[in-house]
Every structure is written in C-alpha cells, then in structure tokens.
Motif scaffolding. Structure first.
Motif, PDB file in Angstrom:
ATOM      1  N   UNK A 155       0.834  -1.227   0.084  1.00 12.71           N
ATOM      2  CA  UNK A 155      -0.157   0.256  -0.005  1.00 12.71           C
ATOM      3  C   UNK A 155       0.741   1.304   0.130  1.00 12.71           C
ATOM      4  N   UNK A 156       1.954   1.094   0.474  1.00 15.28           N
ATOM      5  CA  UNK A 156       2.964   2.292   0.298  1.00 15.28           C
ATOM      6  C   UNK A 156       3.952   2.393  -0.768  1.00 15.28           C
ATOM      7  N   UNK A 157       3.672   1.381  -1.761  1.00 10.77           N
ATOM      8  CA  UNK A 157       4.421   1.506  -3.042  1.00 10.77           C
ATOM      9  C   UNK A 157       5.409   0.521  -3.168  1.00 10.77           C
ATOM     10  N   UNK A 158       5.825  -0.241  -2.173  1.00 13.64           N
ATOM     11  CA  UNK A 158       6.833  -1.137  -2.225  1.00 13.64           C
ATOM     12  C   UNK A 158       6.279  -2.556  -2.878  1.00 13.64           C
ATOM     13  N   UNK A 159       7.291  -3.232  -3.471  1.00 12.89           N
ATOM     14  CA  UNK A 159       7.102  -4.439  -4.325  1.00 12.89           C
ATOM     15  C   UNK A 159       8.211  -5.298  -4.016  1.00 12.89           C
ATOM     16  N   UNK A 160       7.822  -6.714  -4.010  1.00 17.55           N
ATOM     17  CA  UNK A 160       8.758  -7.871  -3.454  1.00 17.55           C
ATOM     18  C   UNK A 160       9.780  -7.877  -4.429  1.00 17.55           C
ATOM     19  N   UNK A 161      11.063  -8.160  -3.990  1.00 14.02           N
ATOM     20  CA  UNK A 161      12.263  -8.311  -4.713  1.00 14.02           C
ATOM     21  C   UNK A 161      12.906  -9.884  -4.723  1.00 14.02           C
ATOM     22  N   UNK A 162      12.890 -10.360  -3.613  1.00  9.80           N
ATOM     23  CA  UNK A 162      13.197 -11.681  -3.220  1.00  9.80           C
ATOM     24  C   UNK A 162      12.791 -12.503  -2.025  1.00  9.80           C
ATOM     25  N   UNK A 163      12.990 -13.786  -1.959  1.00 10.53           N
ATOM     26  CA  UNK A 163      12.658 -14.350  -0.643  1.00 10.53           C
ATOM     27  C   UNK A 163      13.648 -14.995   0.082  1.00 10.53           C
ATOM     28  N   UNK A 164      13.789 -15.115   1.299  1.00 14.51           N
ATOM     29  CA  UNK A 164      14.945 -15.831   1.992  1.00 14.51           C
ATOM     30  C   UNK A 164      14.369 -16.869   2.984  1.00 14.51           C
ATOM     31  N   UNK A 165      15.029 -17.796   3.195  1.00 14.23           N
ATOM     32  CA  UNK A 165      14.757 -19.006   3.911  1.00 14.23           C
ATOM     33  C   UNK A 165      14.971 -18.659   5.497  1.00 14.23           C
ATOM     34  N   UNK A 166      13.838 -18.679   6.333  1.00 15.39           N
ATOM     35  CA  UNK A 166      13.941 -18.585   7.620  1.00 15.39           C
ATOM     36  C   UNK A 166      13.678 -19.868   8.396  1.00 15.39           C
ATOM     37  N   UNK A 167      14.352 -19.962   9.378  1.00 13.90           N
ATOM     38  CA  UNK A 167      14.375 -21.249  10.056  1.00 13.90           C
ATOM     39  C   UNK A 167      14.277 -20.924  11.579  1.00 13.90           C
ATOM     40  N   UNK A 168      13.518 -21.898  12.307  1.00 11.39           N
ATOM     41  CA  UNK A 168      13.499 -21.943  13.653  1.00 11.39           C
ATOM     42  C   UNK A 168      13.784 -23.461  14.242  1.00 11.39           C
ATOM     43  N   UNK A 169      14.229 -23.545  15.554  1.00 11.51           N
ATOM     44  CA  UNK A 169      14.493 -24.724  16.326  1.00 11.51           C
ATOM     45  C   UNK A 169      13.195 -25.497  16.222  1.00 11.51           C
ATOM     46  N   UNK A 170      13.166 -26.852  16.102  1.00  6.59           N
ATOM     47  CA  UNK A 170      11.876 -27.361  15.799  1.00  6.59           C
ATOM     48  C   UNK A 170      11.232 -27.427  17.355  1.00  6.59           C
ATOM     49  N   UNK A 171      12.082 -27.666  18.359  1.00  5.79           N
ATOM     50  CA  UNK A 171      11.427 -27.817  19.811  1.00  5.79           C
ATOM     51  C   UNK A 171      10.885 -26.165  20.109  1.00  5.79           C
ATOM     52  N   UNK A 172      11.134 -25.195  18.992  1.00  4.04           N
ATOM     53  CA  UNK A 172      10.602 -23.835  19.643  1.00  4.04           C
ATOM     54  C   UNK A 172       9.540 -23.470  18.363  1.00  4.04           C
ATOM     55  N   UNK A 173       8.891 -24.259  17.847  1.00  2.00           N
ATOM     56  CA  UNK A 173       8.179 -24.122  16.797  1.00  2.00           C
ATOM     57  C   UNK A 173       6.583 -23.570  17.271  1.00  2.00           C
ATOM     58  N   UNK A 174       6.380 -24.053  18.469  1.00  2.00           N
ATOM     59  CA  UNK A 174       5.102 -23.766  19.305  1.00  2.00           C
ATOM     60  C   UNK A 174       5.244 -22.214  19.838  1.00  2.00           C
ATOM     61  N   UNK A 175       6.531 -21.858  20.387  1.00  2.00           N
ATOM     62  CA  UNK A 175       6.600 -20.563  20.786  1.00  2.00           C
ATOM     63  C   UNK A 175       6.660 -19.458  19.537  1.00  2.00           C
ATOM     64  N   UNK A 176       7.447 -20.037  18.567  1.00  2.00           N
ATOM     65  CA  UNK A 176       7.656 -19.076  17.451  1.00  2.00           C
ATOM     66  C   UNK A 176       6.299 -18.800  16.764  1.00  2.00           C
ATOM     67  N   UNK A 177       5.298 -17.713  16.570  1.00  2.00           N
ATOM     68  CA  UNK A 177       4.245 -17.517  16.017  1.00  2.00           C
ATOM     69  C   UNK A 177       4.220 -17.696  14.561  1.00  2.00           C
ATOM     70  N   UNK A 178       3.764 -19.010  14.026  1.00  2.00           N
ATOM     71  CA  UNK A 178       3.654 -19.177  12.599  1.00  2.00           C
ATOM     72  C   UNK A 178       3.202 -17.962  11.667  1.00  2.00           C
ATOM     73  N   UNK A 179       2.036 -17.263  12.225  1.00  4.48           N
ATOM     74  CA  UNK A 179       1.127 -16.662  11.555  1.00  4.48           C
ATOM     75  C   UNK A 179       0.869 -15.453  12.774  1.00  4.48           C
ATOM     76  N   UNK A 180       1.319 -14.094  12.451  1.00  2.71           N
ATOM     77  CA  UNK A 180       0.856 -13.162  13.434  1.00  2.71           C
ATOM     78  C   UNK A 180       0.488 -11.835  12.686  1.00  2.71           C
ATOM     79  N   UNK A 181      -0.444 -10.978  13.373  1.00  4.47           N
ATOM     80  CA  UNK A 181      -0.726  -9.903  12.691  1.00  4.47           C
ATOM     81  C   UNK A 181       0.063  -8.442  13.337  1.00  4.47           C
ATOM     82  N   UNK A 182       1.109  -8.962  13.960  1.00  3.97           N
ATOM     83  CA  UNK A 182       1.967  -7.638  14.835  1.00  3.97           C
ATOM     84  C   UNK A 182       2.745  -6.976  13.542  1.00  3.97           C
ATOM     85  N   UNK A 183       3.104  -5.909  13.903  1.00  7.61           N
ATOM     86  CA  UNK A 183       3.901  -5.130  13.016  1.00  7.61           C
ATOM     87  C   UNK A 183       5.501  -4.997  13.479  1.00  7.61           C
TER      88      UNK A 183
END
Length: 300
Positions: free
Chosen positions: A265-293
């Motif tokens: 909405x501010x005029x920015x367009x995607x350029x590329x993607x990077x792989x993000x990883x988290x320790x498997x035992x922390x998957x429940x603590x890391x919010x897979x989806x969040x509406x935070x900013x």
C-alpha cells in the motif's frame, strides 16, 4: 596426518579487524568494512561472538544476536581454504548451545540457494518456517509531508530510559520475551539522528531505525494496537523523508502476515525471498502467523 583442532573462543575487540577481513572475503564485499559495523555485530551479545582458530590463526567466526529471550544465529564465515572440514559445524554448535541457555526461541536466516547450509542447519534441528522477503520502492517518488508525531532520537536523549521502558512493555505483546533495549540504547547513544519514534501523549507507539553500519537493514516495531499499521505507515514515510542515506528497501518476515500488504500500500514491491528457520522444539513458541508489526530480519 591428524586433522587440525579448531579452538573456539569468545571474540574480543582486538579481533574485530580480522573479523572484518573474513566478513569481506566470505560475503564478497568490496572495499573497507567500517570498524563499527563489526562492533555492532557483537554489541547486543558480546559473549556470543565467537572466533575459530587453527594454530593461532583465525579461520572463522560466528555471531549471535538476542532481543531478550528471542535469539538468532547471525553472520557465520569460514575462510575458503578451511572449508569442508567441519569447522562451520563446530561454530554453529557453539552458537546454538550458547543461545539455548539464554533464549526461548532460536532462529536464523539463510539464502535459499545455499542448499548445503540449509542441510547443515536442519541437521542441528532447525526447520523452515514462513520465509522473509525484501521489498523495495522507487527512490524517485516523494514521501508525504511531515508528521508532527515523529521525533528523532536526538530529541529524546533526556527521556531515553523512559522510552526504552515504555517500548519494553508493549514489545512483549509482539513476542513474549522480546526486548529491544540493548539496540535501542545503541542507536539513541551512537546514531541518534537515525532512529525515529512516533509519539502520542508522551509515549512511544512505534520506532524505526537505520544505519548502514548496523547490520545493513532498517528495523523497528509498533505497539500491538488497532491502529498499528497506520503508525507503521507514518514511520516508513517519515523514514523516507528523514533518513537520507536509507535505501527504500526493507527486509520483512512474512509470518507477520499484514506486513506484505502494508508495504504494498506504500508502493513497495517484493524483490526476493529468504529462507527463515527456527529450532523444531521452539516451533510452538514462534508464531507461525501473526498480525503484529515488527521489522527485524533474523540475521540482521
């Protein structure tokens, strides 16, 4: 002939020039690496900045970064002549072990094309999560006019402790245990004209910071409230106007699901993607989806 033994120790300030050389060679960067770029890599957690040596010669290094109990493995380099000998694995193991004793969430980021690195991190128990992405905007466009709610860090030095405390209260609502205090203090002290706060009723509702000697990417966050994306927009627009050296390029985590559309909405367009990883035992603590900013790539 027996394999040379890698000695891993905590880095000291006297190591920074050599770390800069390894960084330049490892990432293919031309020219001189500023001294404070390296010191900033180790600043938020100096005890988590490690160097690996063979016979007293530095052959690699690894850094970690913490924002409270949220941590991630940052830069890691092994010089070309010493690769394929398991030294990178040993540095990853030390960095991971260090973070596990201090953090509830441990993550990292890696270029998708570096498949060997991804396999290495998976062997340590990291799993892929929602990717991050770069978004950019045409630098020829003009940002909106001034917003009276925006204040530079140079204008709040006498209130720095209060601002940092206020942000700590609402940053925990973005991710439990999240704490930007070290890095906020660094900017207010060292780069006060490069950090922008949006203030309402004397209280910081969000901030945005950028300096090309501080892990390259802009970073910031907004209080988790109903108007958070209006505040984010005001900060991004203000950053375009006030941070003259800032490229109109952001690195965002797509698990914060509203960020891509907010930047679009501010005029920015995607350029590329990077792989993000988290320790498997922390998957429940890391919010897979969040509406935070929050704008903070894991290896910045």
């Amino acid at each position: 002939m027996p394999e040379a033994i890698l000695k891993i120790r905590q880095a000291s300030a006297s190591d920074y020039p050599l770390i800069a050389d390894l960084f330049r060679d490892g990432f293919g960067v031309s020219g001189r690496i500023p001294a404070d770029y390296v010191s900033n890599l180790c600043y938020s957690d100096p005890e988590g900045c490690f160097v690996g040596e063979i016979g007293g010669e530095m052959v690699g290094y690894a850094t970690v970064h913490r924002a409270g109990t949220v941590g991630y493995i940052g830069n890691l380099v092994v010089v070309q002549a010493h690769r394929r000998r398991g030294y990178g694995r040993k540095l990853v193991d030390r960095a991971k072990s260090y973070l596990l004793t201090r953090c509830d969430i441990v993550g990292l980021g890696v270029e998708p094309r570096l498949s060997d690195n991804i396999r290495l991190y998976k062997s340590f128990g990291f799993i892929e999560t929602s990717p991050s992405m770069h978004v950019s905007k045409d630098t020829a466009s003009s940002p909106p006019g001034p917003d009276g709610r925006l204040i530079l860090g140079s204008d709040i030095r006498d209130q720095a402790s209060k601002f940092i405390s206020d942000i700590l209260i609402w940053s925990d609502e973005i991710i439990p245990g999240l704490d930007f205090s070290w890095d906020l203090q660094r900017f207010i002290t060292k780069y006060p004209a490069q950090i922008l706060f949006l203030v309402e009723d004397g209280r910081p509702r969000g901030f945005l910071a950028y300096h090309d000697h501080f892990r390259t990417d802009p970073w910031g966050a907004v209080e988790h409230a109903g108007d958070r994306f209006e505040i984010l927009s005001a900060l991004v627009n203000g950053g375009e106007r006030l941070f003259e050296s800032q490229p109109r390029l952001y690195h965002i985590q797509t698990n914060f699901t509203k960020l891509p559309e907010s930047f679009a909405a501010l005029g920015y367009a995607p350029v590329d993607e990077k792989t993000a990883m988290v320790l498997s035992e922390h998957r429940d603590k890391w919010q897979s989806y969040s509406e935070a900013a929050m704008i903070r790539p894991w290896w910045s």
